[in-house]
Design a protein around this motif. Structure first.
Motif, PDB file in Angstrom:
ATOM      1  N   ALA A  54       0.817  -1.214   0.000  1.00  0.00           N
ATOM      2  CA  ALA A  54       0.000   0.000   0.000  1.00  0.00           C
ATOM      3  C   ALA A  54       0.849   1.262   0.000  1.00  0.00           C
ATOM      4  CB  ALA A  54      -0.927   0.007   1.212  1.00  0.00           C
ATOM      5  N   GLY A  55       2.182   1.114   0.036  1.00  0.00           N
ATOM      6  CA  GLY A  55       3.071   2.275   0.000  1.00  0.00           C
ATOM      7  C   GLY A  55       3.251   2.959   1.344  1.00  0.00           C
ATOM      8  N   VAL A  56       2.925   2.277   2.446  1.00  0.00           N
ATOM      9  CA  VAL A  56       3.110   2.849   3.782  1.00  0.00           C
ATOM     10  C   VAL A  56       3.972   1.891   4.609  1.00  0.00           C
ATOM     11  CG1 VAL A  56       1.099   4.347   3.910  1.00  0.00           C
ATOM     12  CG2 VAL A  56       0.803   1.907   4.353  1.00  0.00           C
ATOM     13  N   SER A  57       5.181   1.644   4.127  1.00  0.00           N
ATOM     14  CA  SER A  57       6.042   0.636   4.750  1.00  0.00           C
ATOM     15  C   SER A  57       6.514   1.025   6.146  1.00  0.00           C
ATOM     16  CB  SER A  57       7.265   0.371   3.862  1.00  0.00           C
ATOM     17  OG  SER A  57       8.060   1.533   3.730  1.00  0.00           O
ATOM     18  N   SER A  58       6.388   2.316   6.519  1.00  0.00           N
ATOM     19  CA  SER A  58       6.808   2.718   7.861  1.00  0.00           C
ATOM     20  C   SER A  58       5.954   2.049   8.933  1.00  0.00           C
ATOM     21  CB  SER A  58       6.731   4.244   8.009  1.00  0.00           C
ATOM     22  OG  SER A  58       5.415   4.713   7.780  1.00  0.00           O
ATOM     23  N   ILE A  59       4.754   1.583   8.543  1.00  0.00           N
ATOM     24  CA  ILE A  59       3.913   0.850   9.487  1.00  0.00           C
ATOM     25  C   ILE A  59       4.620  -0.426   9.944  1.00  0.00           C
ATOM     26  CG2 ILE A  59       1.764  -0.486   9.681  1.00  0.00           C
ATOM     27  CD1 ILE A  59       0.387   1.538   7.945  1.00  0.00           C
ATOM     28  N   VAL A  60       5.407  -1.029   9.056  1.00  0.00           N
ATOM     29  CA  VAL A  60       6.075  -2.303   9.361  1.00  0.00           C
ATOM     30  C   VAL A  60       7.027  -2.150  10.535  1.00  0.00           C
ATOM     31  CG1 VAL A  60       7.519  -4.157   8.465  1.00  0.00           C
ATOM     32  CG2 VAL A  60       5.931  -2.975   6.942  1.00  0.00           C
ATOM     33  N   THR A  61       7.954  -1.197  10.427  1.00  0.00           N
ATOM     34  CA  THR A  61       8.958  -1.042  11.481  1.00  0.00           C
ATOM     35  C   THR A  61       8.336  -0.544  12.779  1.00  0.00           C
ATOM     36  OG1 THR A  61       9.473   1.093  10.424  1.00  0.00           O
ATOM     37  CG2 THR A  61      10.967  -0.747   9.992  1.00  0.00           C
ATOM     38  N   GLY A  62       7.342   0.335  12.664  1.00  0.00           N
ATOM     39  CA  GLY A  62       6.661   0.792  13.873  1.00  0.00           C
ATOM     40  C   GLY A  62       5.986  -0.352  14.598  1.00  0.00           C
ATOM     41  N   ASN A  63       5.369  -1.243  13.828  1.00  0.00           N
ATOM     42  CA  ASN A  63       4.672  -2.382  14.434  1.00  0.00           C
ATOM     43  C   ASN A  63       5.650  -3.400  15.004  1.00  0.00           C
ATOM     44  OD1 ASN A  63       2.463  -3.879  15.213  1.00  0.00           O
ATOM     45  ND2 ASN A  63       2.125  -4.803  13.211  1.00  0.00           N
ATOM     46  N   ILE A  64       6.765  -3.642  14.314  1.00  0.00           N
ATOM     47  CA  ILE A  64       7.772  -4.584  14.808  1.00  0.00           C
ATOM     48  C   ILE A  64       8.331  -4.116  16.143  1.00  0.00           C
ATOM     49  CG2 ILE A  64      10.104  -5.478  14.419  1.00  0.00           C
ATOM     50  CD1 ILE A  64       9.445  -5.661  11.461  1.00  0.00           C
ATOM     51  N   MET A  65       8.757  -2.854  16.194  1.00  0.00           N
ATOM     52  CA  MET A  65       9.331  -2.325  17.440  1.00  0.00           C
ATOM     53  C   MET A  65       8.289  -2.275  18.548  1.00  0.00           C
ATOM     54  SD  MET A  65      11.659   0.818  16.013  1.00  0.00           S
ATOM     55  CE  MET A  65      12.554   0.651  14.465  1.00  0.00           C
ATOM     56  N   GLY A  66       7.113  -1.753  18.222  1.00  0.00           N
ATOM     57  CA  GLY A  66       6.076  -1.633  19.231  1.00  0.00           C
ATOM     58  C   GLY A  66       5.619  -2.985  19.758  1.00  0.00           C
ATOM     59  N   ALA A  67       5.469  -3.968  18.856  1.00  0.00           N
ATOM     60  CA  ALA A  67       5.021  -5.296  19.278  1.00  0.00           C
ATOM     61  C   ALA A  67       6.090  -5.997  20.119  1.00  0.00           C
ATOM     62  CB  ALA A  67       4.679  -6.140  18.052  1.00  0.00           C
ATOM     63  N   SER A  68       7.352  -5.829  19.762  1.00  0.00           N
ATOM     64  CA  SER A  68       8.434  -6.455  20.528  1.00  0.00           C
ATOM     65  C   SER A  68       8.519  -5.865  21.933  1.00  0.00           C
ATOM     66  CB  SER A  68       9.772  -6.282  19.799  1.00  0.00           C
ATOM     67  OG  SER A  68       9.753  -6.933  18.547  1.00  0.00           O
ATOM     68  N   ILE A  69       8.440  -4.536  22.023  1.00  0.00           N
ATOM     69  CA  ILE A  69       8.467  -3.871  23.328  1.00  0.00           C
ATOM     70  C   ILE A  69       7.246  -4.263  24.150  1.00  0.00           C
ATOM     71  CG2 ILE A  69       8.384  -1.623  24.482  1.00  0.00           C
ATOM     72  CD1 ILE A  69       9.922  -0.495  22.042  1.00  0.00           C
ATOM     73  N   SER A  70       6.089  -4.295  23.502  1.00  0.00           N
ATOM     74  CA  SER A  70       4.855  -4.677  24.186  1.00  0.00           C
ATOM     75  C   SER A  70       4.920  -6.118  24.690  1.00  0.00           C
ATOM     76  CB  SER A  70       3.661  -4.501  23.236  1.00  0.00           C
ATOM     77  OG  SER A  70       2.464  -4.916  23.845  1.00  0.00           O
ATOM     78  N   ASN A  71       5.462  -7.013  23.887  1.00  0.00           N
ATOM     79  CA  ASN A  71       5.592  -8.419  24.292  1.00  0.00           C
ATOM     80  C   ASN A  71       6.451  -8.569  25.532  1.00  0.00           C
ATOM     81  OD1 ASN A  71       4.109 -10.276  22.708  1.00  0.00           O
ATOM     82  ND2 ASN A  71       5.456  -9.931  20.973  1.00  0.00           N
ATOM     83  N   LEU A  72       7.622  -7.948  25.508  1.00  0.00           N
ATOM     84  CA  LEU A  72       8.568  -8.124  26.606  1.00  0.00           C
ATOM     85  C   LEU A  72       8.113  -7.452  27.892  1.00  0.00           C
ATOM     86  CD1 LEU A  72      12.037  -7.663  24.860  1.00  0.00           C
ATOM     87  CD2 LEU A  72      10.938  -9.780  25.567  1.00  0.00           C
ATOM     88  N   LEU A  73       7.581  -6.242  27.789  1.00  0.00           N
ATOM     89  CA  LEU A  73       7.259  -5.471  28.985  1.00  0.00           C
ATOM     90  C   LEU A  73       5.796  -5.579  29.394  1.00  0.00           C
ATOM     91  CD1 LEU A  73       9.339  -2.219  28.302  1.00  0.00           C
ATOM     92  CD2 LEU A  73      10.018  -4.302  29.522  1.00  0.00           C
ATOM     93  N   LEU A  74       4.887  -5.265  28.479  1.00  0.00           N
ATOM     94  CA  LEU A  74       3.472  -5.236  28.833  1.00  0.00           C
ATOM     95  C   LEU A  74       2.897  -6.642  28.995  1.00  0.00           C
ATOM     96  CD1 LEU A  74       0.916  -3.548  29.287  1.00  0.00           C
ATOM     97  CD2 LEU A  74       0.480  -3.719  26.829  1.00  0.00           C
ATOM     98  N   VAL A  75       3.096  -7.497  27.991  1.00  0.00           N
ATOM     99  CA  VAL A  75       2.498  -8.842  28.016  1.00  0.00           C
ATOM    100  C   VAL A  75       3.063  -9.676  29.168  1.00  0.00           C
ATOM    101  CG1 VAL A  75       2.270 -11.003  26.743  1.00  0.00           C
ATOM    102  CG2 VAL A  75       1.975  -8.829  25.554  1.00  0.00           C
TER     103      VAL A  75
END
Length: 310
Positions: A63-84
């Protein structure tokens, strides 16, 4: 914009529900194949709950919005380790004990995967030739799990349960995959529309709202696993999701086009993710995660969200 928000909520709900159905039935197939629980946690549950990030990443690049990928990778990894992890141990109200000695090798791979992702993302763009290095690390990790970890945890034949052939599970797996695809497709479209309306970078929305949403499957699985006395599966789920997110998703998604890494992520979120991985490594050296450490994780994640939002 109200319509876009409604579409986002509905599509994300479909994405999460489909991912849960996928994970449950993939786990049944894993039991039929008599895989040990820790390997099920890493491969099947961990990767299965990471499918929302993978599919939404592929569709983001298209869709031409590849910045969503890196934002989601970083956010999901941080969320997994700390929040989850933090919420799982706090809700459980007693420490999560980690019994397997070889889990420390998996922790090394966790830190290594974060370091590899940092190296390939630091210049602001991720291409498939450099993402191959991360994929090779994941292959090495997979071989270790199958050749090394499996031998330690396989149940004796006398204690192993016999499961029926998973024909029904395979059917649900296929249907869930369709739901994941369409849920991710509409989620990405809604994020792009909302970001345009609010003049907020897509990466910031992916870093916060989307990453929290896509880690809900991990949270549900972890709470259920810990409550059932299967703490190793819970930690295996966290490790598997983080390693898969940072090593496999960049490679697979970059095959569809270069992935952009906005400067706003490089300066703060990327170092924070690496620091979260190191903190998780240090806190688990005593083979447990205490309730107080869980509270620390939750407040650190709250600080991260506060800094990103402001």
């Amino acid at each position: 914009m109200l319509t876009d928000v409604l579409i986002f909520i509905l599509s994300l709900s479909l994405l999460l529900f489909s991912a849960r159905v996928f994970t449950q039935n993939a786990s049944e197939i894993g039991k039929y194949l008599r895989l040990p629980e820790f390997v099920i946690g890493i491969f099947i549950v961990g990767i299965g709950t990471s499918l929302p990030e993978l599919i939404s990443g592929i569709l983001s690049v298209k869709a031409g919005v590849s910045s969503i990928v890196t934002g989601n990778i970083m956010g999901a990894s941080i969320s997994n380790l700390l929040l989850v992890t933090g919420l799982a141990v706090v809700i459980h109200r007693k420490p999560i004990q980690l019994g397997s000695a070889y889990i420390f090798i998996d922790l090394h791979f966790l830190v290594g995967s974060f370091f590899a992702f940092t190296v390939i993302a630091y210049d602001g763009v991720i291409t498939w030739p450099e993402a191959i290095f991360g994929m090779m690390i994941f292959l090495i990790y997979s071989i270790y799990l199958v050749k090394g970890g499996q031998l330690e945890d396989v149940m004796p034949d006398a204690e192993a349960k016999v499961y029926a052939p998973p024909a029904k599970a395979i059917l649900y797996l296929i249907l869930a995959s369709v739901g994941i695809y369409f849920g991710a497709d509409y989620t990405v479209s809604a994020i792009a529309s909302i970001a345009k309306s609010l003049s907020i970078p897509e990466s910031v929305i992916a870093l916060t709202v989307l990453s929290i949403g896509t880690t809900l499957p991990e949270l549900a699985v972890n709470i259920s696993a810990v409550s059932s006395g299967k703490a190793e599966m819970a930690i295996g789920n966290v490790l598997g999701s983080c390693v898969f997110n940072t090593l496999v998703i960049p490679f697979v998604v970059s095959l569809y086009g270069p992935i952009s890494v906005p400067q706003i992520l490089i300066y703060f979120s990327l170092p924070f993710m690496l620091a979260a991985g190191l903190l998780f490594y240090l806190l688990t050296q005593d083979k447990k995660v205490s309730v107080w450490e869980g509270l620390l994780m939750i407040w650190l994640y709250s600080l991260f969200i506060f800094k990103v939002a402001t």
